[in-house]
Scaffold this active site. Structure first.
Site, PDB file in Angstrom:
ATOM      1  N   GLY A  79       0.773  -1.239   0.000  1.00  0.00           N
ATOM      2  CA  GLY A  79       0.000   0.000   0.000  1.00  0.00           C
ATOM      3  C   GLY A  79       0.801   1.283   0.000  1.00  0.00           C
ATOM      4  N   CYS A 124      10.935  -3.447  -9.350  1.00  0.00           N
ATOM      5  CA  CYS A 124      12.090  -3.246  -8.480  1.00  0.00           C
ATOM      6  C   CYS A 124      13.173  -4.255  -8.867  1.00  0.00           C
ATOM      7  CB  CYS A 124      11.731  -3.351  -7.001  1.00  0.00           C
ATOM      8  SG  CYS A 124      10.950  -4.909  -6.529  1.00  0.00           S
ATOM      9  N   LYS A 163       2.432   2.822  -2.383  1.00  0.00           N
ATOM     10  CA  LYS A 163       2.134   3.667  -3.551  1.00  0.00           C
ATOM     11  C   LYS A 163       0.669   4.094  -3.574  1.00  0.00           C
ATOM     12  CE  LYS A 163       5.942   1.707  -6.254  1.00  0.00           C
ATOM     13  NZ  LYS A 163       6.501   0.911  -5.140  1.00  0.00           N
TER      14      LYS A 163
END
Length: 440
Positions: A112, A230, A114
């Protein structure tokens, strides 16, 4: 370290940069946080907490954190005044740059970080739909959304294909922060090092292709989308984007103009417009690509609204007596009452975990407020009680607070910032802090 991975990174970075990268993998990762501007501003938070910090380039309200640990369990953390986040992880939303009034989708959202950042930028306007396919992680996402206090978020626990079917060409902006091989997590997560393989990279790339196509289906004509990972693998980043653009010629990359990271690798479709962030750049590891959908006339199926039952009289009376301002939209479903700043759209075929703010429910002719009503940053509760530091500790452990007060419901506060709710019987405050959240 896996020899194959080492060789791949040397090809990607060159000998000198590669050595810097591997040297940094054996150092402590950068820690950070973001100020939750729905509830507090930067100066007020720092006056309250005295956090040792340093500004990051990745978000206007983002900071490196020095020294302290366990901040999430402090009263300021429980109140949702900040969000602990790896500093460069905020870069994707900064680049997406959602504007007030937009309908925004965060397609792979847990835990959560972002989504809450998007909520801060929307500032209770427009709408946020945030989705996570893993049920356990979706529960964490919901918890963080509620602590943040946003009043315009729909939380889903669904496959991305179901989200695409429910919201065709609906969103002004889509964040597709796709699951990946996690190469950018290797400094802070030993498991990311152990699990890496070229097979994992290939598996992740296949999954990302499917998710990206579903993200595209949700994006309206003229809308913008950020694809982020990522990881550093070109198969999951530039090559993924290049292939996506070939499948969807009405999409194009947009050059990213930010003071952080570095230019991405060049493949067909101007993938060099994207940004890469390495540990050498002040973060951990990210790839971020901004794209736009051509603005064309199209026939878009409408998304229906959930039909509300009549709001129970006991609930209406409670809201009038206890809330400083009404919610613009209300929904009543089988005695459960929701409020929000966005219309209550349907999510056909999706598992809906929460639609905006769960305010409470009717029980035996009376209204029982929920924890989410108190944590919401929309308006405030009329009756508040500020606890001492010792009382706050007792409250967060779920204990009764001896305090003679008028009967009724109260927002329990730490230095003016709401932690949760309590009910006074005239002699004591009966604790309504959820058992699942209590400190042990």
């Amino acid at each position: 370290m896996n020899d194959t991975y080492r060789k791949r990174m040397q090809t990607l970075l060159g000998a000198e940069q590669c050595q810097q990268y591997f040297d940094l993998l054996d150092t402590e990762p950068r820690r950070g946080f973001r100020v939750n501007t729905l509830k507090i501003d930067d100066d007020s938070l720092f006056a309250l907490t005295h956090l040792e910090r340093e500004k990051t380039p990745f978000a206007v309200n983002g900071y490196y954190l020095h020294g302290e640990t366990g901040l999430g369990a402090t009263p300021a953390g429980v109140a949702g005044l900040f969000y602990m986040q790896e500093p460069s992880a905020s870069a994707a939303v900064t680049i997406l740059h959602p504007e007030k009034g937009m309908k925004v989708l965060d397609l792979c959202a847990a835990p959560g970080s972002k989504s809450t950042q998007i909520a801060e930028m929307l500032d209770h306007t427009g709408m946020l739909v945030t989705n996570e396919i893993n049920t356990k992680r979706a529960g964490v996402l919901l918890e963080n959304i509620e602590r943040c206090g946003t009043a315009n978020a729909m939380v889903l626990n669904s496959d991305t294909k179901h989200v695409a079917d429910a919201f065709p060409s609906f969103f002004d902006a889509v964040l597709c922060d796709a699951p990946c091989s996690g190469e950018g997590m290797m400094r802070k997560n030993e498991e990311a090092r152990r699990q890496w393989s070229e097979k994992l990279v290939a598996e992740c790339a296949a999954l990302q292709k499917e998710i990206l196509d579903n993200a595209y289906a949700c994006l309206k004509s003229g809308g913008k989308m950020v694809y982020s990972t990522c990881t550093f693998a070109p198969e999951e980043n530039e090559l993924q984007i290049s292939s996506f653009l070939q499948r969807h010629p009405d999409m194009h990359t947009v050059r990213i103009d930010v003071p952080f990271g570095r230019e991405a690798l060049a493949y067909p479709g101007h993938t060099e417009y994207a940004r890469r962030i390495y540990p050498m750049d002040g973060g951990e590891g990210h790839f971020i690509c901004l794209m736009e959908k051509d603005d064309r006339k199209e026939i878009v199926p409408s998304v229906g609204l959930i039909k509300s039952e009549q709001i129970p009289a006991c609930a209406s009376k409670f809201f009038k007596e206890n809330l400083t301002k009404p919610y613009p939209y209300m929904l009543s479903v089988r005695g459960r009452i929701y409020g929000g700043t966005s219309p209550f759209y349907q999510a056909a075929g999706c598992r809906l975990m929460r639609h905006q703010v769960f305010l409470g429910e009717e029980r035996y002719g009376r209204f029982e407020p929920s924890h989410n009503l108190f944590t919401s940053a929309w308006g405030s509760f009329v009756h508040k009680v500020d606890l001492s530091d010792d009382e706050v500790c007792h409250y967060l452990r779920g204990e009764v607070i001896p305090r003679a007060m008028d009967r009724g419901w109260y927002a329990v506060c730490f230095k003016g910032y709401v932690l949760g709710g309590a009910h006074s019987d005239g002699k004591m405050l009966k604790n309504k802090y959820p058992k699942a959240l209590r400190l042990r």
